[in-house]
Design an enzyme around this catalytic site. Structure first.
Site, PDB file in Angstrom:
ATOM      1  N   LYS A  57       0.865  -1.138   0.087  1.00 56.40           N
ATOM      2  CA  LYS A  57       0.051  -0.094   0.028  1.00 56.40           C
ATOM      3  C   LYS A  57       0.968   1.141  -0.010  1.00 56.40           C
ATOM      4  O   LYS A  57       0.633   2.190  -0.868  1.00 56.40           O
ATOM      5  CB  LYS A  57      -1.034  -0.090   1.145  1.00 56.40           C
ATOM      6  CG  LYS A  57      -2.108  -1.048   0.990  1.00 56.40           C
ATOM      7  CD  LYS A  57      -2.883  -1.338   2.305  1.00 56.40           C
ATOM      8  CE  LYS A  57      -3.720  -2.760   1.927  1.00 56.40           C
ATOM      9  NZ  LYS A  57      -4.402  -2.902   3.116  1.00 56.40           N
ATOM     10  N   GLN A  88      -4.769  -1.924   9.530  1.00 50.99           N
ATOM     11  CA  GLN A  88      -4.858  -3.423   8.744  1.00 50.99           C
ATOM     12  C   GLN A  88      -5.223  -4.294   9.802  1.00 50.99           C
ATOM     13  O   GLN A  88      -5.076  -4.468  10.955  1.00 50.99           O
ATOM     14  CB  GLN A  88      -3.241  -3.325   8.545  1.00 50.99           C
ATOM     15  CG  GLN A  88      -2.957  -4.793   7.904  1.00 50.99           C
ATOM     16  CD  GLN A  88      -3.467  -4.669   6.459  1.00 50.99           C
ATOM     17  OE1 GLN A  88      -3.507  -3.610   5.750  1.00 50.99           O
ATOM     18  NE2 GLN A  88      -3.742  -6.002   5.793  1.00 50.99           N
ATOM     19  N   ASP A 139     -10.926   2.854   3.667  1.00 50.08           N
ATOM     20  CA  ASP A 139     -11.218   1.179   3.717  1.00 50.08           C
ATOM     21  C   ASP A 139     -12.926   1.043   3.621  1.00 50.08           C
ATOM     22  O   ASP A 139     -13.333  -0.220   3.540  1.00 50.08           O
ATOM     23  CB  ASP A 139     -10.909   0.514   5.223  1.00 50.08           C
ATOM     24  CG  ASP A 139      -9.762  -0.407   4.633  1.00 50.08           C
ATOM     25  OD1 ASP A 139      -9.603  -0.710   3.487  1.00 50.08           O
ATOM     26  OD2 ASP A 139      -8.934  -0.707   5.549  1.00 50.08           O
TER      27      ASP A 139
HETATM   28  N1  GUN Z   1      -6.624  -7.179   5.529  1.00 46.21           N
HETATM   29  C1  GUN Z   1      -6.681  -7.739   4.392  1.00 46.21           C
HETATM   30  N2  GUN Z   1      -7.288  -7.077   3.601  1.00 46.21           N
HETATM   31  C2  GUN Z   1      -7.315  -5.810   4.013  1.00 46.21           C
HETATM   32  C3  GUN Z   1      -8.034  -4.327   3.566  1.00 46.21           C
HETATM   33  O1  GUN Z   1      -8.444  -4.263   2.446  1.00 46.21           O
HETATM   34  N3  GUN Z   1      -7.907  -3.544   4.327  1.00 46.21           N
HETATM   35  C4  GUN Z   1      -7.681  -3.786   5.604  1.00 46.21           C
HETATM   36  N4  GUN Z   1      -7.608  -2.549   6.636  1.00 46.21           N
HETATM   37  N5  GUN Z   1      -7.189  -4.708   6.265  1.00 46.21           N
HETATM   38  C5  GUN Z   1      -7.023  -5.910   5.479  1.00 46.21           C
END
Ligand code: GUN
Length: 282
Positions: free
Chosen positions: A49, A93, A116
Site C-alpha cells: 500500500k 490493517q 477502507d
Molecule cells: N486485511 C486484508 N485486507 C485488508 C484491507 O483491504 N484493509 C484492511 N484494513 N485490512 C485488510
C-alpha cells in the site's frame, strides 16, 4: 474463448490515471496506515500500500504498534490521526490481535477519513444505495467488471462468503448495480446448486479450489477473491484450470482482484483529499 480479467493491468492503468489526476488537482493526499504486531502477511500488504502511494503521489505515514497493544492504545492512535489535518485517509490493517476490539477501533475512525469503507456509517450508506467510501476489494471488483464492460443489471449474482469486508459489501454494490443477488455461506443448504445459477459468481471463502467446474454455469463470469496456499503455490478459491474452460470470463490468482484492492484504496484516498480540500474552501 474465455476472457482473463487482468486485474494487474487494469490496476496499473487506473494508477497511471490517478497519478495524472493528483498532479492536475495540485493536491498532496496523505494516507496513514496502522499495523498492530508483526504478522508477515499484514506487513507485506501494508508495504504494498505504501509503495502504491509513492507511485501515484500520495504521502504515507506508517504507524506500528506492538503485538500486545490494547484497544485503548489503538483507539488513541486513531483519534490522533482523526485530528491530524494533514491526514486524509486512515487504514487500520486487519486482522488485529485477539485482545484488540476490532469493532471499537473501526468505529473510532472518522467516517470521512475511512478510506477502507469499514465504518458502520459508510456500510450503512452503501447498503442504503448512497455509498461514500465502500470497501476496496468489492469496489475494485466493480471497477474490473466495468473495465471489461460486463453487464450487471438484471443478472443473477451469487456470492460465496458473507464477510464484512467482502461478501456483504459486494452484495450491496451488485444490488446497487441492479443485479439479483444471493449470498451463500457455511449454513447454505445446497451451495453448489445456488452457485450453478450464477451469471456472476464471486467467491470469497478462503478455501483452495473450493469452486469446481461442476458448480459453474457455462458462460458465467467468475471472480476469485481467495488467496490460499496450496502445495507451496498461491491459488484462489476457484479451480482456475478447470473453470476457465466453462466460464466466459475469470480473474486469475495472483493478478486478478488483489491489485484492484490497492488501486481502489488509492482512489478513495484521493477522493477524501479532494472532498476535504473542498470543505476547507466552503
Ligand atoms: N486485511 C486484508 N485486507 C485488508 C484491507 O483491504 N484493509 C484492511 N484494513 N485490512 C485488510
Amino acid at each position: 474463448m474465455v476472457t482473463i480479467l487482468d486485474g494487474k493491468k487494469t490496476a496499473e492503468k487506473r494508477l497511471e490515471l490517478l497519478k495524472e489526476k493528483i498532479e492536475d488537482a495540485k493536491l498532496y493526499p496523505r494516507l496513514a496506515t496502522v499495523i498492530v504486531g508483526n504478522d508477515p502477511a499484514s506487513q507485506m500488504y501494508v508495504r504494498m500500500k505504501h509503495r502504491a502511494c509513492e507511485q501515484v503521489g500520495i504521502g504515507s505515514v506508517g504507524i506500528e504498534l506492538p503485538a500486545e497493544a490494547t484497544t485503548r492504545m489503538v483507539v488513541d492512535e486513531v483519534r490522533r490521526l482523526n485530528r491530524d489535518e494533514d491526514i486524509d485517509g486512515i487504514l487500520v490493517q486487519l486482522p488485529l490481535p485477539a485482545q484488540v476490539d476490532t469493532e471499537r477501533v473501526i468505529g473510532a475512525i472518522r467516517p470521512d477519513k475511512d478510506v477502507d469503507g469499514y465504518h458502520p456509517e459508510n456500510m450503512g450508506l452503501l447498503f442504503s444505495g448512497r455509498p461514500k467510501f465502500s470497501s476496496c476489494t468489492p469496489t475494485g471488483i466493480m471497477t474490473i467488471l466495468a473495465e471489461y464492460t460486463i453487464p450487471i443489471a438484471g443478472k443473477r449474482a451469487v456470492i460465496a462468503g458473507r464477510s464484512i469486508d467482502v461478501g456483504r459489501p459486494m452484495a450491496a454494490l451488485l444490488l446497487n448495480a441492479d443485479a439479483t443477488v444471493t449470498i451463500c455461506h457455511s449454513k447454505t443448504a445446497d451451495i453448489a446448486e445456488e452457485l450453478k445459477r450464477a451469471d456472476i459468481l464471486v467467491s470469497a471463502v478462503g478455501k483452495a479450489h473450493f469452486i469446481t467446474a461442476e458448480m459453474v454455469k457455462p458462460g458465467a463470469v467468475v471472480i476469485d477473491v481467495g488467496i490460499n496456499q496450496l502445495e507451496g503455490k498461491l491459488v484462489g478459491d476457484v479451480d482456475f484450470e478447470a473453470v476457465k474452460e466453462i466460464a466466459s470470463a475469470i480473474t486469475p490468482v495472483p493478478g486478478g482482484v488483489g491489485p484492484m484492492t490497492i488501486a481502489t484504496l488509492m482512489e478513495n484516498t484521493f477522493r477524501s483529499a479532494q472532498e476535504r480540500a473542498c470543505d476547507r474552501v466552503l
